[in-house]
Design a protein around this motif. Structure first.
Motif, short mmCIF file in Angstrom:
data_model
loop_
_atom_site.label_atom_id
_atom_site.label_comp_id
_atom_site.label_asym_id
_atom_site.label_seq_id
_atom_site.Cartn_x
_atom_site.Cartn_y
_atom_site.Cartn_z
N ALA A 162 0.82 -1.21 0.00
CA ALA A 162 0.00 0.00 0.00
C ALA A 162 0.86 1.26 0.00
O ALA A 162 0.55 2.23 -0.70
N VAL A 163 1.92 1.26 0.81
CA VAL A 163 2.82 2.41 0.82
C VAL A 163 3.33 2.69 -0.58
O VAL A 163 3.31 3.84 -1.07
N GLN A 164 3.77 1.66 -1.27
CA GLN A 164 4.39 1.85 -2.58
C GLN A 164 3.38 2.23 -3.65
O GLN A 164 3.66 3.07 -4.52
N VAL A 165 2.19 1.62 -3.63
CA VAL A 165 1.17 1.95 -4.62
C VAL A 165 0.71 3.40 -4.44
O VAL A 165 0.58 4.15 -5.41
N SER A 180 11.50 -0.59 15.10
CA SER A 180 12.45 -1.46 14.38
C SER A 180 12.19 -1.49 12.88
O SER A 180 13.06 -1.88 12.10
N ASN A 181 10.99 -1.08 12.45
CA ASN A 181 10.65 -1.09 11.03
C ASN A 181 10.65 0.31 10.40
O ASN A 181 10.28 0.46 9.24
N HIS A 182 11.08 1.32 11.16
CA HIS A 182 11.02 2.68 10.62
C HIS A 182 11.96 2.88 9.45
O HIS A 182 11.61 3.55 8.47
N ASP A 187 12.64 3.58 3.52
CA ASP A 187 13.16 3.05 2.27
C ASP A 187 12.05 2.86 1.24
O ASP A 187 12.28 2.97 0.04
N LEU A 188 10.83 2.57 1.72
CA LEU A 188 9.69 2.41 0.81
C LEU A 188 9.09 3.76 0.40
O LEU A 188 8.27 3.80 -0.52
N GLY A 189 9.48 4.82 1.09
CA GLY A 189 8.97 6.15 0.75
C GLY A 189 7.95 6.71 1.71
O GLY A 189 7.31 7.73 1.42
N LYS A 273 8.28 0.63 -9.70
CA LYS A 273 7.60 1.49 -8.74
C LYS A 273 7.16 0.74 -7.49
O LYS A 273 6.87 1.35 -6.46
N VAL A 274 7.07 -0.57 -7.59
CA VAL A 274 6.68 -1.43 -6.45
C VAL A 274 7.65 -2.59 -6.40
O VAL A 274 7.90 -3.24 -7.43
N ARG A 275 8.22 -2.84 -5.25
CA ARG A 275 9.11 -3.98 -5.09
C ARG A 275 8.46 -4.99 -4.15
O ARG A 275 7.53 -4.67 -3.40
#
Length: 307
Positions: A162-165, A180-182, A187-189, A273-275
């Protein structure tokens, strides 16, 4: 064919490697030689009987709805595909029986699209259910360029897509996750915030006027905090709580197989655009361990089973 099956509801111990008949191929289906499948939380919830009230279940069940593989045989009326085509899909039908944790699956063409060329089979298998859930909830919420979107559980399987889309559409994204995931979210934007007490203040510090869209992929904070975070005219979509629709006037989303949406998602992937984030890959015989890894809640990205 080799397949993982279970003949009663229960824990991961009910899963066993068995020999099953190769599925028949209906007029609008193709037989897919499975190269990889992936685990979604719904898979082990179905195994526990979670969907029994709303879907017919025919034992023995082959679990799994996500697939990536190669077309082995075509049905009587399937002009969309030919033998040898590489495909991926969300193979959910109207009953629970013949899933994707097997050497072959009979897949209606409405559940498939061509596999993104840039992905391995293992990566492609990680996309369909989680990716479509993100894509369809974003589309239903009407996310557009310039909006600010708050993604709850942003580091999870659905949230990461969802972040990437949303970013690909030109939206600004704020994502909730543990500290821990920040770095992963940056990195995903996304702009990360920690969930829990004080969430409203932390989000308002980043978006003083509020957010346009709240996307809830599994947060206990989402429904309670949405009225304080949405600006006038904003909306919420949830995949876990119907209150988003029934009390807040937003959307409650249950993902659907959709070849056009899957193809659009694949295009975003091939465009860079999406990984895809794969956490672990298991062999078919280790499907129980794959279910347990997913159920632990301690993986970032998707758990994949190689067939």
């Amino acid at each position: 064919m080799r397949a993982i099956t279970y003949s009663r509801y229960g824990g991961s111990d009910v899963l066993e490697l068995t020999e099953q008949p190769t599925p028949k191929v209906g007029p609008d289906t193709v037989l897919v030689r499975v190269r990889a499948a992936s685990v979604n939380p719904v898979d082990w919830k179905v195994r526990q009987g979670y969907l029994d009230p709303i879907m017919d279940v025919h034992f023995p069940v082959v679990p799994g709805w996500d697939v990536a593989g190669v077309v082995e045989r075509v049905g009587l009326d399937t002009p969309e595909y030919q033998v040898g085509d590489e495909v991926f899909g969300y193979v959910r039908t109207d009953w629970v029986h013949g899933g994707t944790f097997a050497e072959y699956v009979s897949a209606p063409v409405r559940t498939l699209a061509r596999k993104p060329a840039t992905l391995s089979f293992e990566e492609a298998a990680a996309v369909p259910l989680a990716g479509l859930t993100a894509y369809q909830s974003i589309r239903r919420s009407g996310v557009t360029a310039g909006q600010t979107v708050l993604v709850h559980a942003a580091a999870g399987g659905v949230g990461g897509f969802a972040v990437q889309v949303a970013r690909a559409l030109g939206a600004r994204v704020i994502g909730t996750a543990s500290e821990s995931n920040h770095a992963f979210l940056r990195d995903l934007g996304a702009e990360p915030v920690t969930y829990g007490d004080g969430l409203v203040e932390r989000v308002r510090a980043l978006a003083p006027e509020g957010v346009d869209v709240v996307l809830d992929y599994g947060s206990p904070d989402a429904i309670a905090t949405a009225p304080s975070l949405l600006r006038d005219g904003g909306t919420i979509a949830s995949i876990v709580d119907a209150k988003a629709r029934d009390e807040l006037g937003g959307h409650y989303v249950w993902v659907r197989p959709d070849p056009a949406d899957l193809a659009a998602l694949g295009a975003l992937i091939d465009e860079g655009k999406v990984r895809v984030e794969v956490a672990q890959v298991f062999d078919l015989a280790d499907a129980a361990a794959a279910h347990d890894a997913s159920a632990s809640g301690h993986v970032r990205g998707k758990v994949v089973v190689r067939v």
